[in-house]
Design an enzyme around this catalytic site. Structure first.
Site, PDB file in Angstrom:
ATOM      1  CE  LYS A   1      -1.657  -0.468  -4.297  1.00  0.00           C
ATOM      2  NZ  LYS A   1      -2.922   0.207  -4.421  1.00  0.00           N
TER       3      LYS A   1
ATOM      4  CB  CYS B   1      -0.944   0.014   1.200  1.00  0.00           C
ATOM      5  SG  CYS B   1      -2.236  -1.212   1.043  1.00  0.00           S
TER       6      CYS B   1
END
Ligand code: UDX
Length: 437
Positions: free
Chosen positions: A266, A263
């Site tokens: 990104k 997470c």
């Protein structure tokens, strides 16, 4: 309620399990036949504490099913969750192909009013885009059907996803439709958490802004740690002292080797590129990424200084997963450390309680040990990269006897510094006033 969850990756599986736990009937959908066949037998493709047991229980109770047939799942459900991946493209933007493909598939199957919920982390405006795609497919079938597409971002942390699902800090629901809002409130009525209801665009931004803020906190404390290292200050005490201020809070101030996982890297990149698309350079996020990307190199530089170079040195790398209690190695710091260590001429003996073959396939030149004690045998240095609980309770006297060298590099600042030093180790932590300095 009857729910479909499309996508059986990490988010989809944990979402399905936690909705099932609330008493809903859930159908999990994926195009991957092998995955669905295994899931139907209760075999999970991910490791997440407690989830496998929950899935197996729900399969036994017949409140959960898995299928590859999206149209069957759509027909059976009132609410359809999209929980497919949005991996980064080389330019930092999220790859929206999977979300868009699901939207089109939904449009081919929906024949009556449905609520479609975006769980995937998606750029601002995606709810509108998904709705457009669904409606356009429905129109091609010469039908007039109302669909509400809403945003309900997930904030689950790997390793404690169930805990987070049972007692989240908040549930964010982004919906322009009153009907959908009411249904979503009903869906989550048993969860003890504040509901924050807003527009889909706001909800989409809340997800990115939250993750990027947490990542910023980490890069900030990592930069402070580097200065602490130079000034003989202990960053762990600094973080404690800072965290007592309620405006700052104690969380996500753990200095280390940088953030990883599926997470933060990104999402920070995606938010940065969202800014660029809007003709705005988010300079803070550029720095957050730079600090994070340079952290493993900085750490190895410190190690190299203390060890007088890596050439021919045996280094035990403890922990490969991007954090404890998961087998996830996506963007794991270990993946950056291993090639740097190898390039510098070190022998790497790695150990992780869960991650095995996928790392060996990637780095055939490392040795994979079966236990932590096996990994540290005859090594010059230990590098603790993931703070698995078992590393916190190692028998350090035994470790000392088995090791050739004395250096322990704690890239997560979790080991008992004083105890280790009392056994004669040369301890080094990230921004700690360490004996090895
Ligand atoms: C994160 C968010 O926390 C979650 O809300 C979102 O839904 C998904 O992304 P996750 O990636 O599972 O969750 O891990 P998290 O516990 O947030 O840690 C992310 C990374 O930051 C890890 O590599 C961790 O080691 C690192 N980290 C975390 C630090 O280096 N220091 C800290 O103080 C906290």
């Amino acid at each position: 309620m009857k729910i479909a969850v499309i996508g059986t990756g990490y988010v989809g599986i944990t979402t399905a399990a936690s909705l099932g736990e609330l008493g809903h009937q859930v159908i999990g959908v994926d195009i991957d036949r092998e995955k669905i066949s295994k899931l139907s037998k209760g075999i999970l493709p991910i490791y997440e504490p407690g989830v496998e047991e929950l899935i197996q229980e729900q399969l036994r109770d017949k409140t959960l099913f898995f299928t590859t047939d999206i149209s069957e799942a759509v027909k059976e459900s009132e609410i359809i969750f999209i929980a497919v991946g949005t991996p980064s493209l080389p330019n930092g933007q999220p790859n929206m192909t999977y979300v868009e493909d699901v939207a089109k598939e939904l449009g081919k199957s929906i024949g009556e009013y449905k609520i479609v919920v975006n769980k995937s982390t998606v750029p601002v405006g995606t709810a509108d885009r998904v709705k457009e795609l669904i409606i356009s497919e429905i129109r091609q079938r010469k039908l007039q059907v109302a669909v509400d597409v809403i945003s309900n971002p997930e904030f689950l942390q790997e390793g404690k996803a169930l805990q987070d699902a049972r007692k989240p800090d908040r549930i964010v629901i982004g919906s322009d439709s009153e009907v959908a809002k009411e249904k979503m409130c009903k869906l989550y009525e048993k969860v003890d958490a504040p509901l924050f209801i807003t527009t889909p665009r706001n909800a989409e931004m809340i997800k990115y802004a939250s993750n990027a803020f947490l990542a910023t906190k980490i890069s900030y404390i990592n930069e402070i740690a580097k200065l602490c290292d130079l000034l003989r200050v202990d960053v762990t005490d600094v973080a404690k002292g800072m965290g007592l201020d309620k405006r700052i809070g104690p969380h996500f101030l753990q200095a280390g080797v940088g953030y990883g996982g599926s997470c933060f890297p990104k999402d920070v990149a995606a938010l940065y590129s969202m800014g660029k698309n809007a003709k705005m350079e988010m300079s803070i996020l550029r720095q957050v990424q730079e600090v994070n990307n340079s952290q493993p190199e900085w750490l190895l530089e410190q190690m190299s200084n203390k060890l007088k170079g890596f050439h021919g040195k045996r280094v035990a790398l403890l922990g490969l997963a991007f954090k404890p209690d998961t087998d996830d190695i996506r963007e794991a710091p270990s993946l950056k450390l291993i090639p740097l260590l190898l390039q510098a001429g070190a022998f790497v003996i790695a150990y992780d309680p869960i991650v095995h073959s996928k790392i060996k396939d990637r780095f055939p030149d490392i040795i994979l040990a079966k236990t932590a004690y096996q990994a540290i045998k005859n090594t010059d240095a230990i590098l603790l990269c993931t703070e698995w609980k078992e590393f916190l309770y190692l028998d350090w006297l035994k470790v000392k006897e088995e090791m050739k060298g004395q250096h322990v590099f704690d890239a997560r600042n979790v080991l008992p510094q004083k105890e280790l030093e009392s056994y004669g180790f040369l301890y080094w932590g990230v921004g700690r006033n360490s004996s090895a300095n």
